[in-house]
Motif scaffolding. Structure first.
Motif, PDB file in Angstrom:
ATOM      1  N   PRO A 127       0.818  -1.216   0.000  1.00 40.57           N
ATOM      2  CA  PRO A 127       0.000   0.000   0.000  1.00 40.57           C
ATOM      3  C   PRO A 127       0.856   1.272   0.000  1.00 40.57           C
ATOM      4  O   PRO A 127       1.923   1.318   0.597  1.00 40.57           O
ATOM      5  N   LEU A 128       0.342   2.279  -0.676  1.00 40.00           N
ATOM      6  CA  LEU A 128       1.015   3.574  -0.714  1.00 40.00           C
ATOM      7  C   LEU A 128       0.467   4.489   0.379  1.00 40.00           C
ATOM      8  O   LEU A 128      -0.709   4.415   0.732  1.00 40.00           O
ATOM      9  N   ALA A 129       1.314   5.356   0.869  1.00 36.58           N
ATOM     10  CA  ALA A 129       0.847   6.389   1.797  1.00 36.58           C
ATOM     11  C   ALA A 129      -0.103   7.320   1.052  1.00 36.58           C
ATOM     12  O   ALA A 129       0.007   7.496  -0.173  1.00 36.58           O
ATOM     13  N   GLN A 130      -1.032   7.939   1.771  1.00 39.74           N
ATOM     14  CA  GLN A 130      -2.041   8.782   1.130  1.00 39.74           C
ATOM     15  C   GLN A 130      -1.405   9.887   0.292  1.00 39.74           C
ATOM     16  O   GLN A 130      -1.889  10.209  -0.799  1.00 39.74           O
ATOM     17  N   GLN A 131      -0.314  10.468   0.767  1.00 43.68           N
ATOM     18  CA  GLN A 131       0.310  11.562   0.015  1.00 43.68           C
ATOM     19  C   GLN A 131       0.860  11.074  -1.320  1.00 43.68           C
ATOM     20  O   GLN A 131       0.845  11.806  -2.321  1.00 43.68           O
ATOM     21  N   HIS A 132       1.300   9.815  -1.386  1.00 48.57           N
ATOM     22  CA  HIS A 132       1.807   9.273  -2.644  1.00 48.57           C
ATOM     23  C   HIS A 132       0.670   8.906  -3.593  1.00 48.57           C
ATOM     24  O   HIS A 132       0.809   9.020  -4.812  1.00 48.57           O
TER      25      HIS A 132
END
Length: 288
Positions: free
Chosen positions: A141-146
């Motif tokens: 999973p990617l961080a929300q900012q990414h």
């Protein structure tokens, strides 16, 4: 002069075409260097896209290699002239992977596009909500900012391509229209946006039905970017390990044949819009 550490895609393609030019003339790296009055190391750097070459040097190489393909020489000269003009995607270099940047660079240099997707709506037609769901489901999973960064980049790609008025033939498998990996409201909005987008001038959206007689291989999602001349075309395919680029003549010929098959097996534009609309209505009625 020190070589470039990170040559752009078009700079690498320039080097590739110069290498092909040399090989077609039957010259070795050292033979060409001797005829040009330079070093083998310089020729290797140019062919790797890591050293710059002037338009004058390009013409000298073409003459030495007895290249009579003037349209190719002119197109390569344009790459040299444009090399200092950084594209908008350069703002993301070092932030996003080169896969993202290279697709944007290819689209910026294309004369027309053809795409095929079997699992999702093509990126150039995605709404921001639909794109956000796709990026949020990557693994790991990617961080929300990414996720937000990738969505912003995709929306800028759409704006850039639309500003160029590039002809775009988009072939979409019916499965991609019915995938339910997002909320029904997101899918409904996406399908409506696709219908509207399909009516823009120069845009052709055609659906490949489940019962189509022919499903051209490969089944992966891919794009074909036609350059100013056929020799500078590119094909790009999505894989589980990222995007894969193709520029060899045999590979390009294969993708052209696949697109021709798609042309013959997909529904006409009007029938495609009707099918997209019916799927949209079906989703709405089931989740009303």
């Amino acid at each position: 002069m020190p070589g470039r550490q990170n040559p752009t895609l078009r700079q690498r393609r320039l080097g590739t075409e110069l290498r092909r030019m040399r090989e077609q003339a039957g010259l070795s790296n050292s033979q060409l260097a001797r005829l040009l009055g330079t070093t083998s190391a310089y020729v290797a750097q140019v062919e790797n896209g890591k050293s710059s070459v002037t338009v004058e040097r390009l013409h000298a190489i073409a003459a030495t290699c007895m290249c009579a393909n003037q349209p190719l020489i002119d197109a390569l000269a344009d790459i040299i002239v444009d090399r200092e003009k950084g594209g908008w995607w350069e703002e993301y270099r070092g932030i996003l992977s080169t896969d993202f940047l290279e697709v944007a660079e290819l689209e910026a240099g294309a004369q027309r596009l053809a795409t095929y997707t079997s699992t999702f709506i093509p990126g150039l037609f995605q709404t921001s909500d639909y794109a956000r769901v796709l990026f949020a489901q990557t693994y790991p999973p990617l961080a929300q900012q990414h996720v937000d960064l990738r969505v912003t980049f995709r929306m800028r790609r759409q704006q850039a391509v639309r500003s160029l008025d590039l002809p775009h033939a988009a072939y979409i498998h019916e499965a991609a229209l019915r995938m339910r990996f997002c909320e029904s409201t997101v899918l409904v909005d996406q399908l409506e946006s696709l219908i509207v987008g399909s009516e823009r001038p120069g845009i052709s959206v055609r659906v490949v039905r489940f019962d189509a007689d022919v499903l051209p291989s490969p089944s992966e999602n891919y794009a074909y970017m036609a350059g100013p001349i056929a020799e500078l075309d590119f094909a790009q395919m999505d894989t589980g390990h990222g995007g894969q680029l193709f520029d060899a003549p045999a590979h390009l010929a294969r993708f052209r044949a696949l697109i021709a098959q798609m042309e013959s097996s997909a529904l006409p534009e009007g029938e495609s819009r009707d099918l997209i609309r019916s799927i949209k209505d079906e989703v709405e009625s089931k989740h009303a």
